[in-house]
Scaffold this motif. Structure first.
Motif, mmCIF file in Angstrom:
data_model
loop_
_atom_site.group_PDB
_atom_site.id
_atom_site.type_symbol
_atom_site.label_atom_id
_atom_site.label_comp_id
_atom_site.label_asym_id
_atom_site.label_seq_id
_atom_site.Cartn_x
_atom_site.Cartn_y
_atom_site.Cartn_z
ATOM 1 N N TYR A 28 45.309 26.246 45.306
ATOM 2 C CA TYR A 28 45.498 27.613 44.500
ATOM 3 C C TYR A 28 47.155 27.874 44.750
ATOM 4 O O TYR A 28 47.619 27.475 45.630
ATOM 5 N N TRP A 81 35.323 32.398 46.147
ATOM 6 C CA TRP A 81 36.200 32.482 45.004
ATOM 7 C C TRP A 81 35.719 33.704 44.200
ATOM 8 O O TRP A 81 34.541 34.081 44.552
ATOM 9 N N ASN A 122 46.736 33.108 44.235
ATOM 10 C CA ASN A 122 45.306 32.564 44.772
ATOM 11 C C ASN A 122 44.659 32.061 43.575
ATOM 12 O O ASN A 122 43.353 32.132 43.654
ATOM 13 N N GLU A 123 45.179 31.838 42.403
ATOM 14 C CA GLU A 123 44.530 31.152 41.363
ATOM 15 C C GLU A 123 44.370 29.951 41.449
ATOM 16 O O GLU A 123 45.271 29.113 41.834
ATOM 17 N N LEU A 124 43.105 29.175 41.212
ATOM 18 C CA LEU A 124 42.997 28.034 41.214
ATOM 19 C C LEU A 124 43.877 27.242 40.428
ATOM 20 O O LEU A 124 44.167 27.456 39.155
ATOM 21 N N ALA A 141 40.103 32.633 41.476
ATOM 22 C CA ALA A 141 41.031 33.040 42.258
ATOM 23 C C ALA A 141 40.148 33.038 43.605
ATOM 24 O O ALA A 141 39.042 33.094 43.903
#
Length: 106
Positions: free
Chosen positions: A7, A57, A11-13, A49
Motif C-alpha cells: 500500500y 482494509w 494506505n491505498e492498495l 485502503a
C-alpha cells in the motif's frame, strides 16, 4: 513464498506481491508498507485502503469518485427518438381534434 499486499503513503492498495525472503529464524520478511492481510473480495472495494492500527482494509473511495466510474448514459436511439416524437404528435393531434369538436358544437 507468501502473498503480501503493498500500500502507498495514503494506505491505498497498490499491488499484491510475493515475498520470498526469510530471516535467520525462517520467518518471512514483510517489506514496509505491506501486509499479509488480504483485502476482502466480497464486497469488493473501489479503492481499498489499509488501517494499520486496526489491521483491516476499508473503502477509501468517496461517493463522488465511485459515481465518476459509472459510464455516462447512452444517447437515445433513433427508435426511442421516433417513439417520443410519435407520442408528442399523437398528443397534439388529440388536442387539435378536441378543440375542433368544441368549436363545432358552439
Amino acid at each position: 513464498m507468501i502473498q503480501a499486499y503493498e500500500y502507498n503513503q495514503q494506505n491505498e492498495l497498490i499491488i499484491p506481491i510475493e515475498v520470498f525472503e526469510r530471516d535467520d529464524e525462517g520467518n518471512y520478511i514483510i517489506p514496509e508498507q505491506c501486509t499479509t492481510i488480504a483485502p476482502p473480495n466480497n464486497p469488493s472495494f473501489y479503492k481499498a485502503a489499509f488501517d494499520v492500527k486496526k489491521q483491516q482494509w476499508y473503502e477509501s473511495a468517496t461517493q463522488e469518485y465511485i459515481a465518476s466510474l459509472k459510464p455516462a448514459p447512452l444517447p437515445p436511439s433513433d427508435i426511442e427518438l421516433l417513439k417520443k416524437q410519435n407520442a408528442l404528435l399523437s398528443k397534439q393531434l388529440t388536442q387539435l381534434l378536441a378543440m375542433q369538436k368544441v368549436g363545432a358544437s358552439d
